[in-house]
Scaffold this motif. Structure first.
Motif, mmCIF file in Angstrom:
data_model
loop_
_atom_site.group_PDB
_atom_site.id
_atom_site.type_symbol
_atom_site.label_atom_id
_atom_site.label_comp_id
_atom_site.label_asym_id
_atom_site.label_seq_id
_atom_site.Cartn_x
_atom_site.Cartn_y
_atom_site.Cartn_z
ATOM 1 N N ASP A 35 5.652 5.476 4.635
ATOM 2 C CA ASP A 35 6.540 4.656 5.307
ATOM 3 C C ASP A 35 6.510 3.498 4.378
ATOM 4 N N HIS A 36 5.968 3.169 3.286
ATOM 5 C CA HIS A 36 5.852 1.911 2.644
ATOM 6 C C HIS A 36 6.555 1.975 1.236
ATOM 7 N N HIS A 49 -7.358 -0.407 5.513
ATOM 8 C CA HIS A 49 -6.145 0.284 6.124
ATOM 9 C C HIS A 49 -6.015 1.650 4.872
ATOM 10 N N HIS A 81 1.117 4.160 1.878
ATOM 11 C CA HIS A 81 1.419 5.129 2.977
ATOM 12 C C HIS A 81 2.973 5.507 2.842
ATOM 13 N N HIS A 125 0.820 -1.171 0.010
ATOM 14 C CA HIS A 125 0.190 0.196 0.007
ATOM 15 C C HIS A 125 0.670 1.071 -0.014
ATOM 16 N N ASP A 141 0.062 -3.655 6.365
ATOM 17 C CA ASP A 141 -0.206 -3.145 7.467
ATOM 18 C C ASP A 141 -1.748 -3.457 7.948
HETATM 19 ZN ZN LIG Z 1 0.061 2.043 6.207
#
Ligand SMILES: [Zn+2]
Length: 312
Positions: free
Chosen positions: A87-88, A158, A85, A83, A177
């Motif tokens: 941080d990914h 999420h 976000h 996904h 996540d």
């Molecule tokens: Zn996430």
């Protein structure tokens, strides 16, 4: 609450160190710890020789270098992203530029529903809107590499574009996540959707994988039992909201104070968004009501004829 999750917060991996986590899969931790990322983002390397990298991580030069060092002498053929976000996925262009790998994901970042007034800045803060996969995957699509095979499993909730990757050779799932051993998953509208999230948990109950490799924290080794706890926890949250509303109308800060006893002050905002996510879902299902559209500032009440009265 008797229905609460037994979290496993053991996770000793040092940032930048490559470690085999299950046969055919290595992991490497980014040094981006926070109350939301736990010890940091975990990137995975699937296969040997010709490999896939799952979730390159945040825009972090040290992590990109560590990832590339970890696969020195090997060929990165695929990049899989669970996904988008921040941080990914933001390290994806750097890893692609260094390796020439093809990027696979469900699609670009987008909200789970139309955005209401004032919601856009929060959405922008967490989402990697620059991300574009080379190949968009649909549910059940198969991606095969040298010695490994993954099945794409859409798991929205999420984020709208959340996707897990079932690794056929290991009866394991790179779960992103969606489910994590150390904490519940943040579901924050309009980025996320509780209705989608609960459906995606339910989807896991119909699958056979026993091992989950999450985007933060350690391995989940008894996945079906853990998912059952996750589902019970969310249902418990709903019951807590209904029990509080049975005592009178309440806004979201009031509900957070009633439900989250002893919460880390840094997580109060996230708790409010989580309660909001439940309320949106419960309004849609007709158990809770509010004036106008559900929002962070609305006052909520039990719907006439709604379920859950006396459920405390
Ligand atoms: Zn996430």
């Amino acid at each position: 609450m008797a229905d609460d999750i037994v979290f496993d917060k053991r996770f000793d991996l040092a940032p930048g160190v490559v470690e085999q986590v299950i046969p055919g899969v290595r992991r490497i931790l980014c040094n981006n710890p926070s109350p939301f990322t736990f010890k940091g983002t975990v990137s995975y390397i699937v296969g040997t020789g010709k490999v896939a990298i799952v979730d390159p991580g945040p825009d972090d030069a040290a992590h990109v270098k560590a990832l590339l060092d970890a696969v020195r002498g090997e060929t990165v053929t695929h990049i899989l992203v669970t996904h988008t976000h921040r941080d990914h996925s933001p390290a994806t262009p750097a890893v692609k530029a260094a390796t020439g790998a093809t990027v696979y994901a469900e699609g670009p970042h987008r909200p789970s529903r139309t955005i209401n007034l004032g919601e856009a800045p929060r959405l922008d803060a967490s989402g990697d809107f620059d991300f574009r996969p080379d190949v968009r995957l649909a549910d059940s699509d198969i991606v095969a590499g040298d010695g490994w095979t993954v099945e794409a499993v859409t798991t929205p909730g999420h984020t709208k574009n959340h996707m897990a990757f079932a690794l056929k050779e290991a009866n394991a799932m790179l779960i992103g996540d969606h489910v994590m051993a150390w904490s519940t998953s943040v579901v924050a509208p309009p980025d996320g959707s509780m209705r989608d999230y609960m459906a995606s948990l339910d989807k896991l109950t119909r699958r056979a994988e026993t091992i989950y490799l999450p985007g933060h924290g350690g391995v989940i080794n008894d996945a079906p039992a853990f998912v059952a706890q996750y589902i019970a926890h969310r249902k418990g949250r709903e019951d807590s909201i209904l029990a509080r509303l049975a005592k009178g109308d309440a806004d979201i800060p009031t509900l957070v104070r009633a439900i989250y006893i002893g919460i880390d002050p840094r997580l109060v905002g996230a708790a409010g968004l989580s309660v909001f996510a439940h309320l949106e879902d419960m309004v849609a299902r007709g158990t809770v009501a509010c004036e106008g559209e559900p929002s962070l500032s609305a006052s909520y009440r039990l719907a006439r004829g709604g379920l859950g009265r006396g459920s405390s």
